[in-house]
Write a protein that holds these residues in place. Structure first.
Motif, PDB file in Angstrom:
ATOM      1  N   TYR A   1       0.841  -1.207   0.000  1.00  0.00           N
ATOM      2  CA  TYR A   1       0.000   0.000   0.000  1.00  0.00           C
ATOM      3  C   TYR A   1       0.875   1.255   0.000  1.00  0.00           C
ATOM      4  O   TYR A   1       0.588   2.229  -0.701  1.00  0.00           O
ATOM      5  CB  TYR A   1      -0.916   0.016   1.223  1.00  0.00           C
ATOM      6  CG  TYR A   1      -2.175  -0.804   1.081  1.00  0.00           C
ATOM      7  CD1 TYR A   1      -3.174  -0.431   0.175  1.00  0.00           C
ATOM      8  CD2 TYR A   1      -2.390  -1.934   1.859  1.00  0.00           C
ATOM      9  CE1 TYR A   1      -4.334  -1.177   0.049  1.00  0.00           C
ATOM     10  CE2 TYR A   1      -3.544  -2.686   1.740  1.00  0.00           C
ATOM     11  CZ  TYR A   1      -4.513  -2.307   0.834  1.00  0.00           C
ATOM     12  OH  TYR A   1      -5.665  -3.046   0.716  1.00  0.00           O
ATOM     13  N   GLU A   2       1.932   1.233   0.805  1.00  0.00           N
ATOM     14  CA  GLU A   2       2.814   2.394   0.895  1.00  0.00           C
ATOM     15  C   GLU A   2       3.467   2.692  -0.447  1.00  0.00           C
ATOM     16  O   GLU A   2       3.588   3.857  -0.854  1.00  0.00           O
ATOM     17  CB  GLU A   2       3.876   2.155   1.970  1.00  0.00           C
ATOM     18  CG  GLU A   2       4.729   3.350   2.264  1.00  0.00           C
ATOM     19  CD  GLU A   2       5.643   3.139   3.459  1.00  0.00           C
ATOM     20  OE1 GLU A   2       6.151   4.140   3.988  1.00  0.00           O
ATOM     21  OE2 GLU A   2       5.849   1.975   3.866  1.00  0.00           O
TER      22      GLU A   2
ATOM     23  N   ARG B   1      -7.915   5.922  -8.173  1.00  0.00           N
ATOM     24  CA  ARG B   1      -6.948   5.008  -7.552  1.00  0.00           C
ATOM     25  C   ARG B   1      -6.883   5.192  -6.047  1.00  0.00           C
ATOM     26  O   ARG B   1      -6.631   4.232  -5.310  1.00  0.00           O
ATOM     27  CB  ARG B   1      -5.562   5.231  -8.162  1.00  0.00           C
ATOM     28  CG  ARG B   1      -5.443   4.779  -9.609  1.00  0.00           C
ATOM     29  CD  ARG B   1      -4.286   5.469 -10.317  1.00  0.00           C
ATOM     30  NE  ARG B   1      -3.010   5.220  -9.662  1.00  0.00           N
ATOM     31  CZ  ARG B   1      -1.897   5.916  -9.930  1.00  0.00           C
ATOM     32  NH1 ARG B   1      -1.942   6.892 -10.822  1.00  0.00           N
ATOM     33  NH2 ARG B   1      -0.785   5.636  -9.313  1.00  0.00           N
ATOM     34  N   LEU B   2      -7.106   6.417  -5.578  1.00  0.00           N
ATOM     35  CA  LEU B   2      -6.926   6.720  -4.161  1.00  0.00           C
ATOM     36  C   LEU B   2      -8.107   6.281  -3.298  1.00  0.00           C
ATOM     37  O   LEU B   2      -7.921   5.784  -2.186  1.00  0.00           O
ATOM     38  CB  LEU B   2      -6.673   8.218  -3.986  1.00  0.00           C
ATOM     39  CG  LEU B   2      -6.321   8.709  -2.581  1.00  0.00           C
ATOM     40  CD1 LEU B   2      -5.043   8.036  -2.088  1.00  0.00           C
ATOM     41  CD2 LEU B   2      -6.155  10.222  -2.576  1.00  0.00           C
TER      42      LEU B   2
ATOM     43  N   ARG C   1       3.865   6.034  -5.439  1.00  0.00           N
ATOM     44  CA  ARG C   1       3.733   6.230  -6.883  1.00  0.00           C
ATOM     45  C   ARG C   1       2.692   7.305  -7.197  1.00  0.00           C
ATOM     46  O   ARG C   1       2.887   8.132  -8.096  1.00  0.00           O
ATOM     47  CB  ARG C   1       3.364   4.909  -7.562  1.00  0.00           C
ATOM     48  CG  ARG C   1       4.515   3.918  -7.644  1.00  0.00           C
ATOM     49  CD  ARG C   1       4.228   2.811  -8.634  1.00  0.00           C
ATOM     50  NE  ARG C   1       3.115   1.978  -8.189  1.00  0.00           N
ATOM     51  CZ  ARG C   1       3.250   0.880  -7.438  1.00  0.00           C
ATOM     52  NH1 ARG C   1       4.463   0.494  -7.055  1.00  0.00           N
ATOM     53  NH2 ARG C   1       2.211   0.173  -7.079  1.00  0.00           N
ATOM     54  N   MET C   2       1.599   7.309  -6.429  1.00  0.00           N
ATOM     55  CA  MET C   2       0.575   8.326  -6.657  1.00  0.00           C
ATOM     56  C   MET C   2       1.091   9.717  -6.313  1.00  0.00           C
ATOM     57  O   MET C   2       0.781  10.698  -6.995  1.00  0.00           O
ATOM     58  CB  MET C   2      -0.681   7.994  -5.841  1.00  0.00           C
ATOM     59  CG  MET C   2      -1.562   6.958  -6.516  1.00  0.00           C
ATOM     60  SD  MET C   2      -3.156   6.764  -5.708  1.00  0.00           S
ATOM     61  CE  MET C   2      -2.716   5.655  -4.409  1.00  0.00           C
ATOM     62  N   GLU C   3       1.897   9.814  -5.245  1.00  0.00           N
ATOM     63  CA  GLU C   3       2.468  11.100  -4.872  1.00  0.00           C
ATOM     64  C   GLU C   3       3.395  11.607  -5.980  1.00  0.00           C
ATOM     65  O   GLU C   3       3.398  12.805  -6.300  1.00  0.00           O
ATOM     66  CB  GLU C   3       3.225  10.977  -3.558  1.00  0.00           C
ATOM     67  CG  GLU C   3       3.731  12.295  -3.013  1.00  0.00           C
ATOM     68  CD  GLU C   3       4.450  12.147  -1.689  1.00  0.00           C
ATOM     69  OE1 GLU C   3       4.346  13.054  -0.856  1.00  0.00           O
ATOM     70  OE2 GLU C   3       5.132  11.117  -1.501  1.00  0.00           O
ATOM     71  N   GLU C   4       4.171  10.721  -6.572  1.00  0.00           N
ATOM     72  CA  GLU C   4       5.045  11.110  -7.676  1.00  0.00           C
ATOM     73  C   GLU C   4       4.225  11.575  -8.877  1.00  0.00           C
ATOM     74  O   GLU C   4       4.576  12.559  -9.536  1.00  0.00           O
ATOM     75  CB  GLU C   4       5.945   9.938  -8.071  1.00  0.00           C
ATOM     76  CG  GLU C   4       6.998   9.586  -7.026  1.00  0.00           C
ATOM     77  CD  GLU C   4       7.785   8.345  -7.390  1.00  0.00           C
ATOM     78  OE1 GLU C   4       7.512   7.762  -8.466  1.00  0.00           O
ATOM     79  OE2 GLU C   4       8.673   7.950  -6.606  1.00  0.00           O
ATOM     80  N   ASP C   5       3.112  10.864  -9.154  1.00  0.00           N
ATOM     81  CA  ASP C   5       2.246  11.265 -10.271  1.00  0.00           C
ATOM     82  C   ASP C   5       1.663  12.654 -10.030  1.00  0.00           C
ATOM     83  O   ASP C   5       1.569  13.467 -10.955  1.00  0.00           O
ATOM     84  CB  ASP C   5       1.115  10.246 -10.461  1.00  0.00           C
ATOM     85  CG  ASP C   5       1.621   8.925 -11.016  1.00  0.00           C
ATOM     86  OD1 ASP C   5       2.731   8.906 -11.565  1.00  0.00           O
ATOM     87  OD2 ASP C   5       0.901   7.913 -10.883  1.00  0.00           O
ATOM     88  N   VAL C   6       1.268  12.922  -8.781  1.00  0.00           N
ATOM     89  CA  VAL C   6       0.713  14.240  -8.462  1.00  0.00           C
ATOM     90  C   VAL C   6       1.776  15.322  -8.650  1.00  0.00           C
ATOM     91  O   VAL C   6       1.499  16.390  -9.208  1.00  0.00           O
ATOM     92  CB  VAL C   6       0.168  14.264  -7.017  1.00  0.00           C
ATOM     93  CG1 VAL C   6      -0.167  15.687  -6.591  1.00  0.00           C
ATOM     94  CG2 VAL C   6      -1.076  13.395  -6.892  1.00  0.00           C
TER      95      VAL C   6
ATOM     96  N   HIS D   1       0.419  14.392 -13.191  1.00  0.00           N
ATOM     97  CA  HIS D   1      -0.320  13.307 -13.846  1.00  0.00           C
ATOM     98  C   HIS D   1      -1.475  12.893 -12.921  1.00  0.00           C
ATOM     99  O   HIS D   1      -1.403  11.890 -12.219  1.00  0.00           O
ATOM    100  CB  HIS D   1       0.598  12.113 -14.114  1.00  0.00           C
ATOM    101  CG  HIS D   1       1.767  12.438 -14.973  1.00  0.00           C
ATOM    102  ND1 HIS D   1       2.938  11.716 -14.960  1.00  0.00           N
ATOM    103  CD2 HIS D   1       1.945  13.430 -15.898  1.00  0.00           C
ATOM    104  CE1 HIS D   1       3.790  12.236 -15.822  1.00  0.00           C
ATOM    105  NE2 HIS D   1       3.212  13.273 -16.408  1.00  0.00           N
ATOM    106  N   THR D   2      -2.534  13.692 -12.950  1.00  0.00           N
ATOM    107  CA  THR D   2      -3.597  13.536 -11.944  1.00  0.00           C
ATOM    108  C   THR D   2      -4.896  12.968 -12.504  1.00  0.00           C
ATOM    109  O   THR D   2      -5.908  12.952 -11.810  1.00  0.00           O
ATOM    110  CB  THR D   2      -3.889  14.890 -11.289  1.00  0.00           C
ATOM    111  OG1 THR D   2      -4.279  15.831 -12.312  1.00  0.00           O
ATOM    112  CG2 THR D   2      -2.670  15.433 -10.561  1.00  0.00           C
TER     113      THR D   2
END
Length: 303
Positions: A142-143, A164-165, A148-153, A157-158
């Motif tokens: 999960y972490e 996903r969140l 990866r989502m933080e990097e996309d933000v 790339h949102t």
């Protein structure tokens, strides 16, 4: 199935158990639960309904302890759960499970652990510990997903972040509630209200409580991390909207005086100055206004 307690769990038949009358673990399903409980010397007056189990909890009765387990499937946290009853008296443990989950757990205990069940306390420790044996690995996964989502933000790339969140937050909330229930359950075992466990063996349940506490803390940390990712995503959306509004404000500010000029000269009064040959002057005035607006915006660092 009946497993005789010992350093290594040994499966025996009911006939062998009736001859030895040794402390043992009975594994059965709800159709044979009443018969198995009677064989193990456990009296339970309520109806056994596995499908209605919704929580992990312990209930102390006069001569036995009754536990229910509602374990999320780690690959489908929001889906169906493993549900079991656990009955413990002075000598025996009875597990009622309509699936093969408990059977698989006992097989893993026999395969992985040297000390499988010298006592019922040691067996219960091994059995419950297997519930949480892979949970830390899942939380690490999960972490990584949140990273990866933080990097996309951060790279703007949102497009899919929200979709996903949201499932991750819901799954983590379910896991946190589950670990909270497991903490309460293991604390009840450690308190040993009925005196069914040996005092020098209660340390095993304390270890389980600590493990559930660590997992719950890790889950709470991930929920906080997910909240921060959501806030970063919302900040990006707000910045994008602010940029759009700023662009529209610039356009509106430029065209407002032009609209005023065209409206004024569009009235075509008979005595209006420049009515016959004022077109070049109006064009020049409009260009001057546009240039002045752009210079003002650049000075204010709006564009």
């Amino acid at each position: 199935m009946i497993y005789k307690f010992g350093e290594r769990l040994t499966e025996i038949s009911q006939e062998e158990w009736e001859k030895e009358k040794c402390p043992a673990v009975f594994l059965t399903d709800s159709n044979h639960a009443e018969e198995t409980l009677a064989t193990a010397g456990i009296i339970y007056e309520s109806e056994i309904q596995i499908a209605k189990i919704g929580f992990c909890k312990i209930e102390n009765q006069q001569e036995c302890m009754v536990g229910t387990f509602c374990i999320p499937k780690l690959l489908d946290v929001l889906g169906s759960r493993y549900r079991m009853y656990m009955f413990v008296n002075e000598n025996n443990v009875v597990i009622v499970d309509d699936e093969t989950f408990s059977e698989r757990l006992i097989s893993r205990i026999k395969r992985k652990r040297m000390h499988q069940g010298e006592t019922k306390e040691r067996f219960l420790y091994n059995y419950i510990a297997e519930f949480m044996s892979r949970d830390l690995e899942i939380l690490v996964a999960y972490e990584r997903r949140l990273l990866r989502m933080e990097e996309d933000v951060s790279q703007d790339h949102t497009d899919t972040i929200q979709n996903r969140l949201m499932p991750i937050r819901r799954e983590l909330l379910n896991l946190r509630s589950y670990y909270d229930e497991m903490m309460d359950l293991t604390k009840e075992l450690e308190e040993n209200e009925n005196g069914l466990f040996l005092n020098d063996q209660l340390k095993y349940f304390g270890t389980l409580t600590d493990r559930a506490d660590r997992l719950m803390s890790r889950t709470s940390h991930l929920l906080e991390y997910a909240r921060q990712v959501k806030e970063a995503y919302q900040s990006q959306i707000d910045n994008r909207q602010n940029n759009n509004m700023q662009f529209l404000t610039v356009i509106s500010t430029i065209f407002f005086p032009l609209t005023l000029i065209t409206g004024w000269f569009g009235m075509n009064f008979k005595d209006m100055p420049g009515l016959e040959n004022g077109y070049p002057a109006v064009m020049a005035l409009s260009i001057v206004i546009i240039v002045i607006c752009i210079l003002i915006f650049k000075k204010k660092k709006i564009i």
